[in-house]
Enzyme design. Structure first.
Site, PDB file in Angstrom:
ATOM      1  N   CYS A 173       0.830  -1.208   0.000  1.00 30.31           N
ATOM      2  CA  CYS A 173       0.000   0.000   0.000  1.00 30.31           C
ATOM      3  C   CYS A 173       0.869   1.265   0.000  1.00 30.31           C
ATOM      4  CB  CYS A 173      -0.972  -0.005   1.171  1.00 30.31           C
ATOM      5  SG  CYS A 173      -2.260   1.253   1.002  1.00 30.31           S
ATOM      6  N   HIS A 190      -3.644  -5.513  -0.001  1.00 31.27           N
ATOM      7  CA  HIS A 190      -3.278  -5.767   1.394  1.00 31.27           C
ATOM      8  C   HIS A 190      -3.201  -7.259   1.747  1.00 31.27           C
ATOM      9  CE1 HIS A 190      -3.406  -1.595   2.922  1.00 31.27           C
ATOM     10  NE2 HIS A 190      -4.253  -1.423   1.919  1.00 31.27           N
ATOM     11  N   GLU A 214      -1.588  -8.489   4.064  1.00 28.30           N
ATOM     12  CA  GLU A 214      -1.547  -8.635   5.533  1.00 28.30           C
ATOM     13  C   GLU A 214      -2.942  -8.876   6.111  1.00 28.30           C
ATOM     14  OE1 GLU A 214      -2.292  -4.159   5.207  1.00 28.30           O
ATOM     15  OE2 GLU A 214      -1.429  -5.786   4.014  1.00 28.30           O
TER      16      GLU A 214
END
Length: 337
Positions: A211, A314, A316
């Site tokens: 990001c 993303h 994560e």
């Protein structure tokens, strides 16, 4: 008479086979049983980070007995127990040495922190750390400092670097003035991460930008950013989704013959999205790996370096349930070894 005698011999032969001691088994059978015992022992040890107790010993023996029976290997009652307990101390030493070796081989990944000005604190989304740990790395949160000596020390110690999401990258970093829609920035992060990124690239150490991380990578290497997608583009795509953040919101097209295409083996990837800035003019030191339908660059890499990647989505958040996100973390950690 002859039929009875033959049946009798067959029964005797089976009884004889069932009563073979461990030492009299074929070597292949011994190896299988030893491997099963150690595998079950490791699973039990890892469960509580300590040697198996009496209850777990019984579970180990039960699980291995089932495998032995399924393989048609015959042992008399008590023979497996006897062999297991004679090897238990060796299993423990072997397990500890294996774990020590594993820890020695785990790369240290430096992770840039997010900063909360209201609480005067550093913080991280757990998924950054968890993704690295599950991929075989050891993550450490880095300090925010522009002390070049500390940054050099950090770059030398760590095997790879994850540049996280967070505040907007300042347009001053790529020679522009902020527009009204520009969000909050972090001067401390901009300074520290620019210095750290350049040092990591100089040392040819693996870098993954997520990001803000892909945006920082592009800006530091001479590219520019859209300061606000809604204000500066006519994109119909939703790039700033609402929770849950682990669910995909739009697709990206992966460019053929790029490292990401080689890794995932697919042309289209569904991704989550939570950003209002993005790559505008791509740095001449980077090449694109994926684009959204609105032509926004969603993934980049540095072709002349070991591993310098950036993704706009993303992993994560999505790595818990998404195999492709896991692969990205795994490849990053693998390249850091």
């Amino acid at each position: 008479m002859g039929k009875k005698q033959k049946t009798h011999i067959k029964v005797d032969g089976q009884l004889l086979q069932m009563n073979k001691r461990f030492s009299n088994l074929k070597q292949t059978q011994k190896d299988k049983i030893a491997a099963w015992l150690y595998e079950e022992y490791c699973a039990a040890y890892a469960e509580k980070d300590m040697p198996p107790d009496t209850r777990r010993d019984a579970e180990i023996l039960f699980n291995v007995t089932e495998k032995i029976e399924a393989a048609n290997i015959w042992l008399p009652d008590g023979e497996l127990d006897k062999h297991y307990y004679s090897k238990k101390t060796k299993f423990e030493n072997r397990y500890k040495k294996a774990k020590e070796k594993e820890l020695m081989n785990r790369p240290i990944i430096g992770v840039t922190p997010l900063i909360d000005y209201e609480k005067d604190s550093y913080w991280l989304v757990p998924g950054y750390m968890q993704g690295i740990i599950e991929a075989g790395g050891t993550p450490v949160m880095l300090p925010l400092t522009d002390d070049i000596n500390i940054i050099k020390q950090t770059a030398d110690i760590c095997d790879g670097f994850l540049f996280t999401g967070g505040q907007d990258v300042s347009p001053l970093l790529y020679g522009e003035m902020p527009i009204p829609q520009f969000g909050k920035c972090s001067p401390e992060r901009d300074k520290m991460e620019k210095l750290l990124l350049m040092r990591a690239i100089e040392l040819n150490k693996p870098v993954l930008g997520i990001c803000r991380g892909i945006q920082l990578l592009n800006a530091v290497l001479g590219g520019t950013l859209y300061q606000d997608l809604k204000a500066q583009t006519n994109s119909p795509l939703e790039h700033h989704q609402k929770p849950p953040y682990d669910k995909p919101i739009h697709d990206v097209t992966i460019i053929e013959n790029t490292p990401l295409h080689h890794l995932l083996g697919k042309d289209v990837l569904a991704v989550n999205s939570y950003h209002h800035q993005s790559v505008k003019a791509l740095s001449d030191k980077l090449l694109p790996m994926a684009k959204a339908a609105d032509t926004i660059t969603e993934a980049v890499y540095m072709p002349d370096k070991k591993f310098v990647w950036g993704v706009q989505w993303h992993p994560e958040f999505s790595h818990i349930s998404d195999a492709d996100s896991k692969k990205i973390f795994s490849e990053f950690v693998r390249q850091s070894k």
